[in-house]
Structures are given as structure tokens and as C-alpha cells.
Design a protein around this motif. Structure first.
Motif, short mmCIF file in Angstrom:
data_model
loop_
_atom_site.label_atom_id
_atom_site.label_comp_id
_atom_site.label_asym_id
_atom_site.label_seq_id
_atom_site.Cartn_x
_atom_site.Cartn_y
_atom_site.Cartn_z
N HIS A 63 25.63 64.26 86.20
CA HIS A 63 24.95 63.01 85.87
C HIS A 63 25.72 61.82 86.44
CE1 HIS A 63 22.23 61.11 82.55
NE2 HIS A 63 22.07 60.54 83.72
N CYS A 64 27.05 61.91 86.39
CA CYS A 64 27.87 60.87 87.02
C CYS A 64 27.51 60.72 88.49
CB CYS A 64 29.36 61.20 86.88
SG CYS A 64 30.09 60.74 85.31
N TRP A 65 27.41 61.86 89.16
CA TRP A 65 27.07 61.80 90.58
C TRP A 65 25.72 61.13 90.79
CZ3 TRP A 65 29.37 62.61 95.18
CH2 TRP A 65 28.54 62.64 96.29
N LYS A 66 24.76 61.49 89.97
CA LYS A 66 23.40 60.96 90.15
C LYS A 66 23.36 59.44 90.02
CE LYS A 66 18.64 61.45 88.56
NZ LYS A 66 17.72 62.11 87.60
N ILE A 67 24.14 58.87 89.12
CA ILE A 67 24.09 57.42 88.91
C ILE A 67 25.15 56.68 89.73
CG2 ILE A 67 23.18 57.74 86.59
CD1 ILE A 67 26.00 56.85 85.56
N GLY A 68 25.89 57.41 90.56
CA GLY A 68 26.97 56.76 91.31
C GLY A 68 28.16 56.46 90.45
N GLY A 69 28.36 57.25 89.41
CA GLY A 69 29.47 57.02 88.49
C GLY A 69 30.78 57.58 89.01
N THR A 70 31.86 57.19 88.36
CA THR A 70 33.20 57.56 88.83
C THR A 70 34.06 58.25 87.78
OG1 THR A 70 34.09 55.40 88.19
CG2 THR A 70 33.23 55.61 90.44
N GLY A 71 33.57 58.36 86.55
CA GLY A 71 34.42 58.94 85.51
C GLY A 71 33.63 59.65 84.44
N SER A 72 34.27 60.65 83.82
CA SER A 72 33.66 61.46 82.79
C SER A 72 34.66 61.63 81.65
CB SER A 72 33.26 62.83 83.37
OG SER A 72 32.70 63.67 82.39
N PHE A 73 34.29 61.17 80.46
CA PHE A 73 35.21 61.16 79.33
C PHE A 73 34.56 61.80 78.10
CE2 PHE A 73 36.36 57.74 82.15
CZ PHE A 73 37.74 57.83 82.22
N PHE A 74 35.39 62.43 77.28
CA PHE A 74 34.91 63.08 76.07
C PHE A 74 35.86 62.76 74.92
CE2 PHE A 74 33.38 65.68 79.56
CZ PHE A 74 32.04 65.88 79.22
N TRP A 75 35.28 62.39 73.79
CA TRP A 75 36.06 62.28 72.57
C TRP A 75 36.07 63.65 71.92
CZ3 TRP A 75 39.10 58.68 70.28
CH2 TRP A 75 39.53 58.98 68.99
N ALA A 76 37.22 64.15 71.65
CA ALA A 76 38.54 63.76 72.11
C ALA A 76 39.31 65.06 72.23
CB ALA A 76 39.25 62.81 71.15
N PHE A 77 40.10 65.19 73.30
CA PHE A 77 40.76 66.45 73.60
C PHE A 77 41.69 66.92 72.48
CE2 PHE A 77 40.41 65.43 78.42
CZ PHE A 77 39.09 65.86 78.41
N GLY A 78 42.30 65.98 71.78
CA GLY A 78 43.26 66.37 70.75
C GLY A 78 42.73 66.31 69.34
N ASP A 79 41.46 65.95 69.16
CA ASP A 79 40.95 65.72 67.81
C ASP A 79 40.41 67.02 67.22
OD1 ASP A 79 39.93 64.85 65.47
OD2 ASP A 79 38.67 63.26 66.31
N ASN A 80 41.26 67.70 66.49
CA ASN A 80 40.87 68.96 65.85
C ASN A 80 40.45 68.76 64.40
OD1 ASN A 80 43.34 68.38 64.74
ND2 ASN A 80 44.29 70.36 65.16
N GLY A 81 40.11 67.52 64.05
CA GLY A 81 39.70 67.24 62.68
C GLY A 81 40.84 67.35 61.69
N ARG A 82 42.07 67.24 62.21
CA ARG A 82 43.29 67.32 61.40
C ARG A 82 43.43 68.68 60.71
NH1 ARG A 82 45.22 62.32 62.00
NH2 ARG A 82 43.76 60.58 62.12
N ALA A 83 42.94 69.70 61.37
CA ALA A 83 43.10 71.07 60.88
C ALA A 83 43.14 71.99 62.08
CB ALA A 83 41.94 71.46 59.95
N SER A 84 43.76 73.13 61.93
CA SER A 84 43.80 74.09 63.01
C SER A 84 42.39 74.44 63.47
CB SER A 84 44.51 75.37 62.56
OG SER A 84 44.30 76.42 63.48
N SER A 85 42.21 74.55 64.79
CA SER A 85 40.91 74.97 65.31
C SER A 85 40.53 76.36 64.83
CB SER A 85 40.92 74.94 66.84
OG SER A 85 41.15 73.64 67.33
N TRP A 86 41.52 77.12 64.38
CA TRP A 86 41.26 78.47 63.89
C TRP A 86 40.86 78.49 62.42
CZ3 TRP A 86 40.94 81.85 67.73
CH2 TRP A 86 41.64 81.58 68.93
N THR A 87 41.01 77.35 61.73
CA THR A 87 40.57 77.23 60.33
C THR A 87 39.66 76.01 60.21
OG1 THR A 87 42.59 75.97 59.81
CG2 THR A 87 42.62 78.34 59.37
N PRO A 88 38.49 76.08 60.83
CA PRO A 88 37.62 74.90 60.92
C PRO A 88 37.07 74.43 59.58
CG PRO A 88 36.42 76.86 61.63
CD PRO A 88 37.86 77.27 61.45
N TYR A 89 37.13 75.27 58.57
CA TYR A 89 36.62 74.87 57.26
C TYR A 89 37.39 73.68 56.69
CZ TYR A 89 35.12 79.78 57.58
OH TYR A 89 34.62 80.99 58.00
#
Length: 838
Positions: A707-733
């Protein structure tokens, strides 16, 4: 129409709402057969006594946060005797919270009273709103020493509240208390939906003679610790209930010639259900939500294996599958077959997947090896991961984690449990492989009796093109690795986290304001920088393309910070000090080889119509007056951007709209942001939906770069690489929000995940288009003409559209059916066009 809960910011707006297996379990506990909010409430009891809470004052913590019912009346509505009419959570008479924290509502009855019961009127069963995990009741004579005297959800169930079939309103009520107190605490523990709604709470008076009795119960203790234990236990019960129901449904629906076989399988399910009810549940977070949870849980899948066998499936099947497709926990696997085709340029990473299904009554140990390809039986350019089933906080298991399997003895060894599909993930890193087409096989061998050796065709096509060492697309995810780290980043996992991101082409890291706010002005008015945090952050990211800093001057409707270093926003003194500050940092960065344009600053997060745009503009102007090369970056969340602040848009260098919002408002966003680009603004995308595990690795993560390419965009960002909800990803509850991280992150480790792998492939997709564009430009400069040039030109103009226009790829949830092959089909056409132009 049932109205779906919403939140004001894009980050909250995009939290996906699901009817979950938590609701399935809680459905076994209480209450809803009504089909509209005004319907009668079967099973509700008549008032068991005088309501001594009527008109009484109360406090709550946290404060109500659900925007569609929150109002000043929240401080009186729970004891005003007035019930809401209409859909519950959009009525002002309702009090609502969007939180994973315990909601505490505290009543002062004025003096010690005998208490026989409590009622709590609420609603759930639709739009992601689930019933509370628990509602505890605590009493105190003095407001200091509290006794826990009952749990309302369990008590209401014991008193015959009817079972649910959909949306409904319920008065959870008990008259089984025998206690006393002046202060009464109602402690509501949200379940997976993270919503709490209530319009009336009653406290019923008991006989006067109870005033002389012991209040009973036990000390209240640590509420949060107990809430965590309740949440974990409920999550396990929910998982068990969902899997029992799914196993039973699969057997009931199966067409078996021998009815006795079906009856035997149903008997096994009933026995497993009984065993699960009696099994010990974990009390804390010292577990991983990897299926099966225990031997009794495994029996449900063993039943599925027996069902597969009864349906004629062989002991082991091996099926090549699209690596980005989701899988279902209870389903009949397809017959063995398919082939794996991987196309890559030199240096690229590309993924493939193979599903193994065991219909025996025992685990099968499988040995995988490669035959007929360069590099031997376990070539270095192939990484193998086994993909476990992990549960989510929403109760929908996924296969997304990618723990690596080490090669040993000329093979990779995988254990396949009965009735539980085991996916094997292959990552090709196209290095040290001659270009051209290579055809081989994946050998699947086992010593288990009755299991035959199988072969899955595996073909590699390596193109004589090199992936650049520095990729073009800016990629980041608010990683915040500076200072002590944020969210799920810890001293123990930070180094692995950094390496993991950098191996996946993350080249535009984010820091919080700590890197720029470490300074002071001395007595002479000269600025003195403390560069230690900045320098440490830069050392973590030595080869970044861009460095972004979130200044955290406000966000959404929050006010913009009005002062800086003792000066007031909008004054000449303010502008001078901001100018001196940013100039000092620019000069320091130059000593590190970083140019002004490589520093981007987000002053204010997600501005809305109500944001103070004028103040944000003053901050940006002060910086630009001193250092015009520094990028001003903004992520507006105007639903109609043409009605947002034109002045704010005009002063910013980079506009980064929310892509899921763009997908919802396609035409207006395309027109507005297309005009902004023509006026000189740089366009990028960010996405901040969650929970990450239920988002589509292909449609949400991988296609953002297209989609970036289609609109002539230059960057792709996601919230958030480190945000595990303050719990281990292995205990998502236990996560308190999201979680949003596209990988599996806990305090001590980092494990790859499909969603992060999709980001890596998206960068390579974008770079492939860049390579074609560059080669085509050179071909035209050389005067070349003909079909190769025409084909390349057409691909540059249409490739992204072909990928993005495929059916349902604008739907970001993972379990929505869609064709996830298009991007690779188009990419192969691009690779062939590149070779034809060389």
C-alpha cells in the motif's frame, strides 16, 4: 442494531472485538436469554430485602472511561434506583469502564449495617462485551480492615440465574450473605472483553441481630494477585469448555458408518470433560499457554485423532500450505499433497509451511531432511521452526510462534501429537545458493509402526539479483529501547530484541523523549546536553536510516504542553530556548554522522478534531525556525482529514495516516492525502490495531508495504514491537492491553512470530519494486524499447493494485477467508521482469 463499543483514539478504536471462548465458559455460569435490552430477565430474583445502598454515596477506582455512557452523573447513577432502557452501554444512566484492571466501587452506608445480599445489574453477550470474571464483595466496620465475604457471580449461579443465548441484561443477585459492615467494596474483575458496565447496585439489609455476629469471610488480602489467579483459572476453564464443545461438535457432525464408533468417541469426550473439571488449575503466571495444557486436555485431541482415523485418514499426513493462512484447532486435515515453491533474490528471506497431522493414539516423532538441493540434508540456508498452538487472551488459539528446531544427525526432529496439527515453518535465506532453479524434496520419516516415508516436492528459484544491504522502506514500531526500555523491553531481552528487529530490516527506530530531554540551561543561559542516553540509543542502532523521537507533548484530546525550560509557549523566549535546544542536538548528531533530516520528531500523538492544533504548530515552528532540516512527523486520526487542521498538515514534513482508517474511508483518504503528497508532504503508514495475534500477517502486516508503494509512501510503522501488554507473550491472559507485539516476547527471551516475519517479507516486496523501478529507469535512459520495457512499466503501474484489490484483503482480521497467494504471484512476475531487463 447492537452498537459496538468504541474508544476515542485510533489505538483503542482498532482493538478488535471478538466473541470469545471466555464468553463460552461464562455462558455456563450466568444469565442471558433476552433478545433486547428491555426484555424480561428470566431467573432474576425479586428484592430480598430493603436496599440500604439507595441514595448512598460511593467512590470508584479507576474512574469510568467508556465514552458513550460516561457523564457527570456516574457519581450517583449506581444508587439512584433508576434502570436504563435500551442498549445498555450507550445509555447515560449506565456507568462503563474499558479496562483490564479490577474496578473497585466503594459504598459508605453511614454506619454499620447487617447485610444479607447484593445485586449488580449489568449487560453483555455482544460486541466483544463479556461477563465479569468475578464480582467480589468485601465489608469493613472501619474502612481499614476488610473481610472478603462472597463472590457474586458464583452466588448468582447457585441461585438459579438462567443461561445465556445472546445479548442480554441481567441482575446478578444473591441473598446468601450473613455479614455486617459500614463500608462495602464491590470488586469487579473484567474477563477477556475488558469491559465493565453497570446501571444499579443494591445492598440488602439483614436482621438486626447480625450486628452482634462475626462478619465472617476472610481477610481481603492482595486484590490484584487474587484477580490474576481468577483470570488465569477462568481462562483455563474457558479453553477447556471451548475445546470440549468443539470436539463434541466435530464428532456429532462426522458421517461415520459405524454408530458405535461415534458413541465411543462421545463417551471419551465426556470422560475428558469430567477430568478437566477435576484438574488442578494454575494459580500464577508460571505456565505457557501452549496447547495441550495437560494430559487430560490432550485426550480431547486424541479423540480428534481417533475421529480422523475413523474417517479413513492414514497415520500421518503431510500437506504443503500457504504459510500466512490461519488454521483451525478442530478440523479434518486434507490429504497429503502439495508442493513448496520458493522464489527469491540473493539475500532475501522467504517462508513456506508444511502441516503434519497424526491420527494414531500416540505421538509420532518425525525426522525431516532435504534431498536433491545444494547444501546437503540440513542446508544452512534453511531454518526450520515448529509452530505450537498458543492460546490468546480472546480465547482463539493460533499457530503463530516460531521457535527454531536445531538440526542434529542430518535431520530436524519434530514431535507430532495425536489429533493436533503440527505446522513446520521453513525460512529460506537465499545466500550461498547458485542462481537458477533447484528441485528437491522434503523427506518425512518416522520409526513409528505403520507410518510410511513421505516426500514433499521443494523447489527453489534464485534470481541473479542482489537485495541491497540497506533497504529503502523506513520500517519501525515504537521500539523504545532507549533508557531502561519500555513495555516488554527488559535488560535481559533487549540485546536479542534489537538483533531480532535489525535482522528483519527495522531501520527507523523510535525513542521516547528521554533521549532529547536530558539537558539544562546554565546560569549564563547556555544549554548543556547530557548525551549519554542518546549516545547509547544511537549505538544500539548504528545503521539506521532514520531516527524518530516521540516528544510526548500530549495526544488525542489531551492538552499540549505549554512550557519549555522555564519559558511559555508562543513567546520569543520560548522560541529561542527551543531553537538552542534543537540546534545543540543537531550539532551533536552531526558528530555521529547523522544529518538533520535523519532526525524525525513526533511532538503530539494522534491529533483529532478536538486537539489544540495551534499549540502543536507553535512547537513545530520553533524547531523549524532553528533547524528546518529536522523532520516534523505526525500521525493524524481525522476520520475526514479534509476537516482537520490544514495549518498543521501544511507545516509537517511527513504525514502518517492510520492505514486501517484509510481502508475504511478509502476515497476521501486517497483524495486528501494524494493532494498532500502533490503539495510536497511525505506519506507513510502506521497501524495500531490489536490484539496482534488475531490480525492477519498477510493483509495487515505484509500488505502495508504494498500500500505504501501504491500511494508513493516511504515508511511503514506498527504499534508496537515491544508492547506485550505488560505480560509474557506466552501468558496472554495476563496482558493489560493489546498485546500488540508481532513477535513472542517475555522478560528473558525473544521468539520469532509469523506477524514479524510478514513485516520482513513486506520490506523485501517493496525493495523488489524499487529494483524494478531502478532497472527500468536505466533501460529507458539507455534507449531500450520493446516488450520487456513495456511489461516492466505496466507492472510498476499495476502490481500493487492487483495485490491490494484481491478479495477481502482490506479485512485485517486473520480468520476472515481470503486469497493470500496474490502477493507472491505478482512478485514472481516482477522478478521475471527484472531478469528480462538485465
Amino acid at each position: 442494531m447492537i452498537i459496538k463499543p468504541k474508544q476515542s483514539s485510533a489505538r483503542c478504536n482498532n482493538i478488535l472485538q471478538f466473541t470469545t471462548s471466555s464468553a463460552i465458559f461464562l455462558a455456563l455460569i450466568f444469565a442471558i436469554t433476552a433478545t433486547s435490552a428491555s426484555a424480561d430477565q428470566p431467573g432474576s430474583k425479586s428484592s430480598p430485602g430493603k436496599n440500604i445502598a439507595l441514595g448512598k454515596k460511593y467512590t470508584f477506582s479507576p474512574k469510568p472511561t467508556y465514552q458513550y455512557c460516561t457523564d457527570p452523573g456516574d457519581t450517583t447513577q449506581l444508587t439512584d434506583g433508576q434502570l436504563t432502557d435500551g442498549y445498555f452501554w450507550v445509555q447515560k444512566g449506565c456507568v462503563g469502564w474499558h479496562t483490564k484492571d479490577v474496578v473497585t466501587i466503594t459504598f459508605d452506608l453511614g454506619h454499620v449495617e447487617p447485610i444479607s445480599g447484593v445485586s449488580f445489574r449489568t449487560a453483555a453477550g455482544a460486541a466483544g462485551v463479556t461477563w465479569p470474571a468475578a464480582i467480589e464483595i468485601a465489608v469493613s466496620d472501619d474502612g481499614k480492615n476488610y473481610r472478603l465475604v462472597g463472590e457474586l457471580v458464583e452466588l448468582a449461579f447457585q441461585q438459579g440465574i438462567s443461561r445465556p443465548t445472546g445479548y442480554g441484561v441481567r441482575q446478578l443477585i444473591t441473598d446468601q450473605l450473613h455479614t455486617r459492615g459500614r463500608i462495602v467494596k464491590i470488586l469487579v474483575m473484567p474477563s477477556s472483553g475488558c469491559y465493565v458496565f453497570c446501571d444499579e447496585i443494591e445492598i440488602f439489609r439483614g436482621p438486626n441481630k447480625w450486628l452482634e455476629d462475626d462478619p465472617g469471610g476472610r481477610p481481603l488480602g492482595d486484590i490484584n494477585k487474587r484477580a490474576a489467579s481468577i483470570k488465569i483459572k477462568n481462562a483455563f476453564r474457558s479453553r477447556y469448555a471451548a475445546d470440549v464443545a468443539a470436539a463434541r461438535q466435530a464428532v456429532d457432525a462426522a458421517k461415520l458408518s459405524d454408530a458405535s464408533v461415534k458413541q465411543a468417541l462421545l463417551k471419551r469426550i465426556a470422560d475428558a470433560e469430567k477430568g478437566l473439571r477435576e484438574s488442578t488449575l494454575p494459580e500464577n503466571e508460571s505456565f505457557r499457554a501452549i496447547l495441550p495444557f495437560n494430559k487430560v486436555h490432550a485426550e480431547l485431541f486424541a479423540v480428534q485423532a481417533a475421529l480422523w482415523k475413523a474417517q479413513g485418514r492414514p497415520p500421518l499426513t503431510a500437506t504443503a500450505v500457504n504459510p500466512w493462512d490461519p488454521s483451525e484447532l478442530f478440523t479434518t486435515p486434507p490429504p497429503s499433497g502439495g508442493r513448496i515453491e520458493l522464489h527469491a533474490i540473493r539475500g532475501e528471506y522467504r517462508a513456506a509451511a508444511l502441516n503434519l497431522a497424526n491420527s494414531l493414539d500416540r505421538p509420532i516423532t518425525v525426522r525431516l531432511s532435504i534431498k536433491g538441493l545444494p547444501g546437503g540434508a540440513t542446508p544452512e540456508y534453511l531454518t526450520v521452526s515448529e509452530v505450537p498452538w498458543t492460546d490468546t487472551g480472546e480465547g482463539r488459539p493460533v499457530m503463530a510462534a516460531l521457535p527454531e528446531v536445531e538440526a542434529a544427525g542430518g535431520c530436524w526432529t519434530i514431535k507430532v501429537l495425536p489429533g493436533l496439527v503440527r505446522q513446520v515453518w521453513f525460512t529460506l535465506h537465499a545466500k550461498n545458493i547458485p542462481h537458477g532453479r533447484h528441485q528437491g524434496q522434503i523427506l518425512i520419516e518416522s520409526d513409528s509402526s505403520g507410518v510410511e516415508t513421505m516426500k514433499t516436492p521443494l523447489a527453489l528459484t534464485i534470481y541473479p539479483v542482489d537485495l541491497p544491504k540497506e533497504t529503502t522502506l523506513e520500517v519501525g514500531g515504537w521500539s523504545y529501547t532507549n533508557g531502561s526500555g519500555s513495555y516488554g523491553i527488559t535488560p535481559e531481552n533487549r540485546r536479542a530484541f534489537l538483533r531480532h528487529l535489525q535482522d528483519r530490516f527495522v531501520n527507523a527506530p523510535w525513542a521516547n523523549n528521554g533521549v532529547l530531554m536530558s539537558f539544562k540551561f546554565n546560569d549564563k543561559g547556555k544549554i548543556e546536553l547530557d548525551t549519554r542516553q542518546m549516545d547509547a540509543w544511537l549505538a544500539q542502532w548504528p545503521n539506521a536510516r532514520q531516527y524518530y523521537v516521540f516528544m510526548s507533548l500530549g495526544g488525542g484530546t489531551k492538552p499540549v504542553r505549554q512550557t519549555f525550560a522555564g519559558t511559555k509557549l508562543g513567546t520569543p523566549e520560548f522560541d529561542l530556548r527551543v531553537g538552542a535546544w534543537i540546534t545543540a542536538w543537531v550539532e551533536h548528531l552531526k558528530t555521529k554522522g547523522i544529518q538533520p533530516h535523519q532526525l524525525g520528531i513526533l511532538f503530539f500523538d494522534e491529533p483529532t478534531y478536538e486537539s489544540d492544533a495551534a499549540s502543536i504548530i507553535k512547537w513545530i515552528k520553533a524547531v523549524k525556525a532553528a533547524q528546518p532540516g529536522v523532520k516534523s512527523w505526525i500521525d493524524p486520526i481525522y476520520k475526514n482529514p479534509s476537516k482537520g487542521s490544514a495549518q498543521l498538515m501544511a507545516i509537517c514534513d511527513t504525514l502518517c495516516p492510520n492505514r486501517p482508517m484509510w481502508l475504511t474511508h478509502k476515497k476521501s483518504f486517497e483524495k486528501f492525502y494524494g493532494d498532500q503528497k502533490r503539495q510536497g508532504r511525505e506519506l507513510q503508514f502506521y497501524s495500531c490495531s490489536g490484539p496482534a495475534r488475531l490480525l492477519d500477517p498477510y493483509a495487515y502486516y505484509r500488505l502495508q508495504a504494498w500500500h505504501c508503494w501504491k500511494i508513493g509512501g516511504t515508511g511503514s510503522f506498527f504499534w508496537a514491537f515491544g508492547d506485550n501488554g505488560r505480560a509474557s507473550s506466552w501468558t496472554p491472559y495476563m496482558s493489560v492491553h493489546g498485546p500488540f507485539t508481532p513477535l513472542y516476547l517475555d522478560k528473558n527471551s525473544v521468539t520469532a512470530g509469523k506477524h514479524m516475519e510478514a513485516i520482513r517479507e513486506s520490506v523485501e516486496d517493496f525493495e523488489t519494486l524499487m529494483i524494478l523501478e531502478k532497472i527500468l529507469k536505466q533501460a529507458k535512459a539507455d534507449g531500450r524499447k520493446g516488450s520487456a520495457v513495456e511489461t516492466a512499466q505496466q507492472l510498476l503501474e499495476t502490481a500493487a493494485g492487483e495485490v491490494l484489490d484481491a478479495e477481502n484483503v482490506d479485512k485485517i482480521r486473520w480468520h476472515i477467508q481470503k486469497n493470500r497467494d496474490t502477493a507472491d504471484h505478482v512478485r514472481v512476475k516482477i522478478l521475471k521482469a527484472i531478469v528480462d531487463l538485465q
